[in-house]
Design an enzyme around this catalytic site. Structure first.
Site, PDB file in Angstrom:
ATOM      1  N   VAL A   1      31.840  60.871 -29.004  1.00 55.78           N
ATOM      2  CA  VAL A   1      33.334  61.498 -28.881  1.00 55.78           C
ATOM      3  C   VAL A   1      33.722  62.504 -28.134  1.00 55.78           C
ATOM      4  O   VAL A   1      34.962  62.493 -27.777  1.00 55.78           O
ATOM      5  CB  VAL A   1      33.631  61.808 -30.459  1.00 55.78           C
ATOM      6  CG1 VAL A   1      33.219  60.568 -31.580  1.00 55.78           C
ATOM      7  CG2 VAL A   1      33.076  63.211 -30.761  1.00 55.78           C
TER       8      VAL A   1
ATOM      9  N   TYR B   1      31.895  77.087 -34.725  1.00 55.74           N
ATOM     10  CA  TYR B   1      32.243  75.830 -35.649  1.00 55.74           C
ATOM     11  C   TYR B   1      33.665  76.335 -36.280  1.00 55.74           C
ATOM     12  O   TYR B   1      34.676  75.512 -36.451  1.00 55.74           O
ATOM     13  CB  TYR B   1      31.174  75.767 -36.680  1.00 55.74           C
ATOM     14  CG  TYR B   1      31.267  74.610 -37.699  1.00 55.74           C
ATOM     15  CD1 TYR B   1      30.949  73.292 -37.216  1.00 55.74           C
ATOM     16  CD2 TYR B   1      31.864  74.652 -38.908  1.00 55.74           C
ATOM     17  CE1 TYR B   1      31.059  72.298 -38.356  1.00 55.74           C
ATOM     18  CE2 TYR B   1      31.891  73.613 -39.625  1.00 55.74           C
ATOM     19  CZ  TYR B   1      31.649  72.544 -39.331  1.00 55.74           C
ATOM     20  OH  TYR B   1      31.705  71.319 -40.368  1.00 55.74           O
TER      21      TYR B   1
ATOM     22  N   THR C   1      24.317  66.754 -47.610  1.00 50.51           N
ATOM     23  CA  THR C   1      24.172  65.839 -46.699  1.00 50.51           C
ATOM     24  C   THR C   1      23.149  66.335 -45.669  1.00 50.51           C
ATOM     25  O   THR C   1      22.707  67.510 -45.858  1.00 50.51           O
ATOM     26  CB  THR C   1      25.624  65.811 -45.871  1.00 50.51           C
ATOM     27  OG1 THR C   1      25.963  66.879 -45.353  1.00 50.51           O
ATOM     28  CG2 THR C   1      26.619  65.181 -46.768  1.00 50.51           C
TER      29      THR C   1
END
Length: 268
Positions: free
Chosen positions: A74, A166, A201
């Site tokens: 991406v 982040y 996750t």
């Protein structure tokens, strides 16, 4: 007395005939979202930097509906254009984009290499922009669409550190959402963000493993007892349902929203 729900009332929560492209969908939230979308009628383009993983996931879910697995970086303009071209060739174009791909490495603020800052913003910020741009081009020719950007509760409130690269990148994702919803409303394209507050996750598990092997020590307010009002991390399906809602016609009058799905973390 037994009450039955008219299935037509649930129709807006489904995606029959829609084509969705989901980035970072070989694992984690992206994979769960892909499976859910397929089960409610969409054709799904599964993209990931891990091309083999994307193809394997597409094969795994092929029984649920039409799928295509492709390698896509991406952060790379040519790769993004090629991925959307492949989607158009296979399905005629996309109606839904889920900007889910992320980079999760931790780095201490005071000694963070500039390269670490740059790759975070390349994947999260540039990647969201590049994919949104290509999606809008296709959606304009299909009468509109829905874009769901995966941000984070950390864009609103500090959660863990060292995480400055982040947090700032995710704040940029929300800024993209706010501007794009206005810019592309005349094209009948809705743009929203989902802001997770922590999930079970592979990402968090990998961070813990990195810390245990001598990586950056993770701390911060999100680790304080009681800060998450439900006392647990979300399961990916709980987040995927929020993504489905915003992607579907059930949210036909919703655009520009930053939907916190954080078990009340930011209210604690």
């Amino acid at each position: 007395m037994t009450t039955t729900i008219d299935q037509t009332a649930l129709a807006p929560f489904t995606l029959p005939g829609k084509v969705a492209l989901i980035t970072g969908a070989a694992s984690g939230l992206g994979k769960t979202t892909a499976e859910l979308f397929l089960k409610v009628g969409a054709s799904v383009v599964i993209t990931d930097l891990n091309g083999d993983g994307a193809k394997a996931t597409a094969e795994e879910f092929a029984g649920h509906g039409p799928t295509l697995g492709i390698q896509m970086d991406v952060s790379d303009e040519a790769s993004v254009k090629a991925g959307f071209a492949a989607a158009a060739e296979a399905f005629g174009g996309v109606d839904i984009l889920v900007n889910n791909a992320a980079y999760r490495n931790k780095a201490n603020t005071l000694d963070m290499p500039v390269s670490e800052w740059d790759i975070m913003h390349a994947v999260v910020g540039r990647g969201t922009f590049l994919c949104l741009r290509e999606a809008v081009k296709q959606m304009r020719g299909r009468g509109g669409g829905s874009i769901v950007n995966i941000s984070s509760a950390c864009s609103h409130h500090p959660m863990i550190f060292p995480n400055m690269h982040y947090d700032s990148a995710k704040a940029g994702v929300d800024a993209i959402t706010r501007l794009a919803c206005v810019e592309f409303a005349p094209d009948k394209i809705r743009v929203n963000s989902v802001l997770p507050g922590g999930m079970n996750t592979p990402g968090p598990k990998n961070m813990k493993a990195a810390e245990a092997s001598g990586g950056a020590v993770i701390a911060g307010p999100a680790l304080l007892p009681g800060r998450n009002l439900m006392g647990r991390a979300a399961e990916p399906i709980e987040m995927a349902r929020a993504v489905l809602f915003l992607a579907s016609d059930a949210a036909s009058y919703i655009t520009g929203v930053e939907l916190l799905v954080d078990a009340g973390y930011t209210k604690g």
